[in-house]
Design a protein around this motif. Sequence first.
Motif, mmCIF file in Angstrom:
data_model
loop_
_atom_site.group_PDB
_atom_site.id
_atom_site.type_symbol
_atom_site.label_atom_id
_atom_site.label_comp_id
_atom_site.label_asym_id
_atom_site.label_seq_id
_atom_site.Cartn_x
_atom_site.Cartn_y
_atom_site.Cartn_z
ATOM 1 N N TYR A 1 0.957 -1.229 -0.016
ATOM 2 C CA TYR A 1 -0.046 0.091 0.095
ATOM 3 C C TYR A 1 0.964 1.250 -0.014
ATOM 4 O O TYR A 1 2.008 1.330 0.474
ATOM 5 C CB TYR A 1 -0.925 0.172 1.137
ATOM 6 N N ARG B 1 -14.264 -0.381 2.224
ATOM 7 C CA ARG B 1 -13.764 -0.100 3.343
ATOM 8 C C ARG B 1 -14.006 1.250 4.034
ATOM 9 O O ARG B 1 -14.108 1.314 5.007
ATOM 10 C CB ARG B 1 -12.117 -0.012 3.041
ATOM 11 N N SER C 1 -7.925 -10.485 4.928
ATOM 12 C CA SER C 1 -8.933 -9.474 4.314
ATOM 13 C C SER C 1 -8.260 -9.024 3.050
ATOM 14 O O SER C 1 -8.774 -9.036 2.097
ATOM 15 C CB SER C 1 -9.410 -8.251 4.950
ATOM 16 N N SER D 1 -5.301 -10.963 13.945
ATOM 17 C CA SER D 1 -5.816 -9.839 13.220
ATOM 18 C C SER D 1 -4.770 -8.786 12.794
ATOM 19 O O SER D 1 -3.705 -8.869 13.246
ATOM 20 C CB SER D 1 -6.590 -8.925 14.246
#
Lengths: 227, 407
Positions: free
Chosen positions: A15, B406, A50, A45
């Motif tokens: 990202y 999101r 995801s 997590s």
Amino acid sequence: MTQPVIRLAGIRKSYNIGTEVEAEILHGIDLDIAAGEFVALIGPSGSGKSTLLNLVGLLERATAGRIEIDGIDTATQDDVGLTRLRNRSIGFVFQFHHLLPAFSALENAMMPGIIAEGRATDAHEAAARELLRRVGLEAHSHKKPNQLSGGQQQRVAIARALLLGPRLILADEPTGNLDTHTADEIFALMREVNRERGSACLIVTHDPRLAERCDRSVRMVDGLLYT
Amino acid sequence: MRIRLPFELLVALRFLREGRTQSLLILGGVTAGVAVTIFLTHLIGELQSSIIERVLGSQPHVVIRPPDEINRRALPDAPGTLAIDQPRAQRLRPVDQWESVAKLAAATPDVVAVSPLVTGPAFALRGEASKSVALMGVEPDAYRRIVLMDKYLTAGRFAPSGTNAVIGIELAKDLGASLGDRIRVQTAGGREEVLTITGLFDIGNRDLNRRWVFVSLRLGQSLLDLAGGVSQVDLRVTDIFEAEAIARPLADATGLKVESWMTTNAQLLAGLKNQSTSLNLIRSFVTLIVALGIASVLVVSVVQKQREIGILRAMGAGRRQLLAVFLIQGALVGSVGSALGASLGWGLLQIFASVFRNGDGTPIFSPELPADIVIGACLIATVVGTLAAMIPARRAASLDPVDAIRS
Ligand SMILES: Nc1ncnc2c1ncn2[C@@H]1O[C@H](COP(=O)(O)OP(=O)(O)O)[C@@H](O)[C@H]1O
Ligand SMILES: [Mg+2]
């Protein structure tokens, strides 16, 4: 050897590329899932589960690596091609169900069909009603999402994901916000459909009890996958 | 069987219904904008045509006259000479070869009527009364196509021939004469004739009602000492605003003085143009405001519906489908708003027409709304609505599914 429904090779995802906060979340993921296979994706997590599901669901593109869905190299597909694959080949169940508030449960369940055909058809309506019956919501089909409980909404989302009989079902913590009883029910339903239709399933879950009931589990830790 | 709407229309309608308050507000904005536009356009259109009708009702669109007589200097100016040119008084002169000029004019495209006229001053006498009048020698059939005399006739017929004459109601009153009575006319050249009044007109202009005395062309020519000649040729054209464009080439071709109503009523024309400009300005601003209103409401809607857009994209809705969803919302607001606006504009007009009336009880403005104004306004509103939706629609289409979900 039969062709896997999903074939991932060397998937990387970063990202904020080119900025100071550039971060690589996935560091090279390889994974094959065959038709009819029901795979649990577990891991802490923030490990990138995801992110991986979104890549496989063609909601965004990987920075590097190869994603094949049903033998189609997704890198060769333009936006129209990816959109079509999303519509026909993939059923996505989001963590927070993500129903459309302006549409009834039945309409939400029919939506992939409406998109595919350009308008609703009787066949889609019949299929959506059957799926809602299967998830125990036939009496609620006319209700808007805000008139349904969390578990009911998630069941509508599952009916929606299954409508067009996709080859691949992706579910991101579909039972994460539900009580144990409802979670078990929903899991059982997905397992049932998977057995009936032979679709490949990749399901993110934190619940070790559910992971045990899958064909196999893969574990994500810090952007790497361990089988 | 239930009606199955196309995906894009279905989603557009649901989105509009979901954001009910915003949708209603912007619908109200479009309605008001369209109503104001229709109302003003019709009102000003009516106003202008009634002014034009009043002015051109008794005027030819184009008049061909002999050229002005100008002073010519006999000797060339010596350097430093100061000369004062005094314009010469214009005497009654005929149009040179008026028959061929009339033929040329008649052959000009967009000229619908040509009428020769011989006109000059005279006195009308009856008993003690003596009035200064303008003798108008015309061919009635040609002239009634220039000035719609039959419409203005209050008694008798518009058919001056022999020694029959048609005069205005004011002159008749001044002379104490009525239909069938005789009056005497005398010209400066000393010629005179006894005329029988066979028609009375009221042209809506007191001065003309007092001055115009219509006789046959032949009698006019002999009384004004212009045997075979005419003092001007009047023209009527199809599009009054083309009058000047028709007049200029005729002047060049004939060397005569050819004037359109547009030059003789330059101030009126300027006034009409200013009015039209203001109207267009108002319409442009209303359109701009409506467009901005639709655009801003939809921009907000795209932001609010980001998640839904992402869900639709994730389920396989294409960028073009989402573009269409928002364009349709713009088009729907534009078209429904303009339908409501047209009704409101029509209603306003009915009220206006029934409240504001002329002295004789007829409405100042016709309450009948021309279809082209309504269709034009609705078409523009729909197109503007669709165009205004372009920016938000493109934003919606450009959203990436994952970012949309999101957020
Ligand atoms: N759009 C993004 N921009 C920057 N970082 C992101 C973005 N999406 C996810 N991440 C980061 O990627 C990491 C993995 O997130 P995620 O895949 O949601 O983990 P998991 O689902 O396993 O909890 C997290 O550290 C998260 O902050
Ligand atoms: Mg997650």
